[in-house]
Design an enzyme around this catalytic site. Structure first.
Site, mmCIF file in Angstrom:
data_model
loop_
_atom_site.group_PDB
_atom_site.id
_atom_site.type_symbol
_atom_site.label_atom_id
_atom_site.label_comp_id
_atom_site.label_asym_id
_atom_site.label_seq_id
_atom_site.Cartn_x
_atom_site.Cartn_y
_atom_site.Cartn_z
ATOM 1 C CD GLU A 90 -2.996 -0.922 0.119
ATOM 2 O OE1 GLU A 90 -3.504 0.193 -0.066
ATOM 3 O OE2 GLU A 90 -3.263 -1.919 -0.585
ATOM 4 C CB SER A 473 -46.567 -29.458 44.340
ATOM 5 O OG SER A 473 -47.926 -29.834 44.335
#
Length: 780
Positions: A90, A473
């Site tokens: 680059e 329960s």
């Protein structure tokens, strides 16, 4: 002649003035553009959108939250050849220029003039940083001038290494990866510091065209681009010829790092996400790069998810075969197979949709994605006809795939095994009832596993934390713990007989019943809890006082609405599973409940600790009462409704729960080191039918999960506190389910001084009166 000299003088003045005018115009242009420049100093406080990482125990990744998949990494933590590869590809003169490379700009201008438009930028890495962080991506000469001006200024504000670090973390490299760390994980399944030269060159070739040079979409183009990068590195002297050739020869393996995000423990991860957003806001969660440590243990979570899948599927199968999930026409086959393609090899236990292509008596051949498999006849024996009015040849025959499935059917299946690419599967059906599982450590409150339903992809509603359902329960232990603090002992005898409540004002009558619709006569308090006797529980709650029951529930952390109504003693008030789990931690914790903890700590992207949780205990009852309750809940396993859990062969305590018409099923079970709760039921209340009880629907899921994780802990029993004594207790008056006398004998704990003075408390209770019976405390 004079006129000629005058003309020459004017020309000379013009020629002398032109440069000055040109310079003035350039200065004016720069002055005009500089007034429109964005502030670049924000780059120095570089805070890119980062991935928030959620960790399970042992630093295993549970999941990610992000808008851009980026992980911040320092330059010194990268291998030296990685930044060199990007520089070669680059901006090879990066360390020589001042943010602008004139020769690169000239080359770009010539290329653009030749092409008749903007084709090449010639930007330096500094200019690319400016463009990505401060400017728009438009291609115009005005933006290029601004870019150059800002790049020059930035070079005088940051060091070269700082600019390069920003670039390598900011750059988009395809496949939803931003920065070199995310790309290393995405393309090579490793962290950036482990990248080889060859792999670094692949990544360095991506910025110019991430899609075109992606090794996944075009490996040949990626390899060609890699060679260009390596050639540039060699020409710049960054690598030797030997390194160049060795990198080119390296065989590359492309694979993504394993990512459990939203695959394992999706409901757990969603709860963490909601917690973080409430605390820090959405932007910080999705862009802040937080590191979140949770209490989740992946082996526990995987076991919980698997148990939930298998358990809910088994419950659904009880109804029989109601037909395929869908049916395709021949022209629709190709589209289905293409959409179901996956790069993953199907693993045993995986759920999937498959297309039936052929049937026989011994198997059905199916296809899914690029795979072919067989559904064996042995996995279809549950397929009894569940469609009313369907008879004759169209009715399914259990164990015969040719009478159950047809070509073109879309069916659910699970992978049994995979041999040589040929997959063997089990036929499944979509679950009807949903469910949830929460497992936590009572000593710390750490939630090691949480499953909120069958499929997070199908439904994000978390039944572990959001669904309020009647506990049935499983609420009774709260009632019985209040009773122990109001004159009852485990050996108190209560009459199990019919009882009727009339509301004169409303003109209603309530007749509570036992689940079996049988009355058992004089019953020990311990036995009543173990065998989940409703009528005894109502009498106990009436004697204790419903306000005292509500106070006990609040003391144990129950958050739901609790009206002053005796029916709450049987679990009529809806709760969430995680809230009930919190309340149950009171028992193994010696009387104090602990608040559930999922998020243990949160750190910023820079390692600063933002949040840290500690166990939070709240006292609810005495250690002695808590231990008596543990002992009574152990009898639920030993002789009561939770008997199936005895297969673990460990000291266990627990309680089943079933609501009216089998709409909701629960099982809460615990050891000193781990408490697990399971809920099962439809999202829209309806009966699960026969077998929709806590013992038949919730307990099997609980047991499946605990079998997978129990060996991670050494066996441990519950330790009694001071002031506990043990005594032999008998009940000669006990009655069996057949109405016959069935004497009972137990060795029960008592708070010292409350133990019975006679062994046969049943006989003593039968001859006692209300006024002189210390043993019964109250006989109804």
């Amino acid at each position: 002649m004079r006129r000629s000299r005058r003309f020459k003088r004017k020309v000379l003045w013009v020629l002398l003035a032109l440069p000055a005018v040109g310079l003035a115009l350039v200065a004016l242009a720069f002055w005009w553009l500089s007034h429109d420049l964005p502030g670049f100093r924000s780059i120095t406080d570089y805070k890119p959108p980062l991935v928030t990482t959620v960790l399970a125990r042992d630093n295993q990744v549970l999941g990610y939250f992000y808008k851009e998949k980026r992980f911040l990494v320092r330059l010194q933590d990268m291998p030296a050849h990685l930044p060199k590869a990007f520089l070669a590809a680059e901006d090879s003169s990066f360390y020589k220029h001042d943010g602008i490379d004139p020769w690169a700009i000239v080359r770009a201008m010539l290329m653009n003039l030749k092409a008749g438009g903007i084709k090449q930028g010639g930007s330096t890495i500094t200019q690319q940083v400016v463009k990505r962080l401060l400017l728009t991506p438009e291609k115009s000469f005005e933006r290029k001038i601004k870019e150059a001006m800002l790049a020059y200024q930035l070079e005088n504000y940051l060091t070269k290494d700082e600019i390069l670090t920003i670039y390598l973390n900011q750059i988009f490299l395809g496949s939803k990866s931003y920065g070199v760390e995310a790309a290393a994980r995405e393309y090579f399944g490793k962290h950036v510091q482990d990248l080889t030269l060859a792999e670094s060159a692949i990544l360095a070739g991506l910025p110019q065209a991430p899609s075109r040079y992606s090794p996944y979409s075009d490996p040949t183009a990626a390899k060609t681009r890699q060679k260009y990068v390596l050639d540039q590195m060699l020409s710049q002297g960054f690598i030797t010829s030997a390194q160049h050739d060795q990198a080119l020869a390296q065989k590359l393996v492309y694979k993504s790092m394993a990512d459990h995000s939203w695959k394992v423990g999706a409901y757990y991860l969603e709860e963490v996400r909601r917690f973080l957003i409430d605390k820090y806001g959405e932007d910080e969660v999705y862009q802040g790069g937080l590191t979140v440590e949770t209490a989740c243990e992946l082996p526990h979570q995987i076991a919980a998810d698997n148990a939930m899948h298998r358990g809910l599927a088994d419950i659904a199968k009880r109804k029989g075969w109601e037909g395929p999930a869908g049916r395709l026409k021949p022209e629709e086959y190709a589209r289905f197979l293409e959409e179901s393609r996956s790069g993953e090899i199907p693993k045993p236990g995986t759920w999937l949709r498959a297309l039936v292509v052929e049937t026989a008596k011994d198997k059905a051949t199916v296809r899914f994605g690029q795979h072919t498999g067989d559904i064996l006849a042995s996995s279809t024996t549950w397929c009894r006809n569940a469609v009313k009015g369907l008879t004759g040849p169209e009715a399914p025959v259990p164990g015969d795939p040719s009478r159950i499935l047809h070509k073109g059917d879309l069916v659910w299946a699970t992978v049994r095994e995979n041999k040589g690419g040929r997959v063997t599967l089990n036929l499944e059906r979509e679950p009807g009832p949903e469910g949830a599982l929460v497992s936590m450590m009572p000593a710390t409150g750490e939630v090691v596993a949480l499953s909120g339903g069958f499929s997070f992809e199908k439904s994000q509603f978390n039944r572990a934390t959001q669904a309020k359902r009647q506990p049935g329960s499983s609420f009774k232990p709260i009632v019985y713990s209040a009773a122990l603090d109001h004159g009852f002992t485990p050996a108190s005898v209560i009459m199990d007989a019919p009882i009727v409540f009339a509301n004169v004002e409303q003109g209603t009558i309530w007749r509570p019943e036992n689940y079996e619709d049988i009355f058992y006569g004089p019953t020990l308090l311990s036995t009543a809890l173990a065998r989940s006797r409703n009528l005894v529980t109502i009498r106990v709650a009436q004697k204790v006082g419903i306000r005292n029951v509500i106070e006990r529930a609040r003391a144990m952390g129950i958050e739901s609405e609790l009206p002053e109504n005796l029916s709450i003693a049987l679990g009529s008030s809806a709760v969430t599973l995680i809230n009930l789990c919190q309340a149950y931690t009171t028992f193994p914790n010696g009387g104090s409940y602990v608040k559930p903890r999922m998020v243990l700590s949160v750190r910023s992207a820079w390692g600063e600790t933002l949040y840290k949780s500690e166990p939070e205990f709240v006292e609810a009852m005495s250690p002695q009462t808590a231990f008596l309750m543990v002992a009574m809940l152990k009898e639920v396993i030993n002789v009561g409704t939770g008997g199936a859990a005895k297969v673990l062969g460990r000291p266990l305590a627990g309680k089943t729960g079933t609501t009216n018409n089998e709409q909701d099923a629960w099982f809460m079970g615990f050891t000193p080191y781990l408490l697990t709760g399971v809920y099962v039921g439809y999202d829209q209340l309806q009966s699960m039918g026969r077998g929709g009880t806590g013992a038949s629907s919730a307990l099997p899921i609980w047991l499946d999960y605990r079998k997978a994780v129990e060996d991670r802990y050494p066996p441990e029993d519950f330790a009694p506190p001071e002031g506990i004594v043990w005594s032999r207790v008998e009940n000669s008056q006990a009655v069996s389910s057949k109405g016959e006398r069935a004497p009972e004998s137990y060795f029960l704990p008592f708070v010292e001084g409350t133990q019975p003075t006679v062994t046969d408390v049943g006989a003593a209770a039968g001859s006692a009166t209300t006024s002189d019976s210390d043993l019964m405390k109250q006989a109804f």
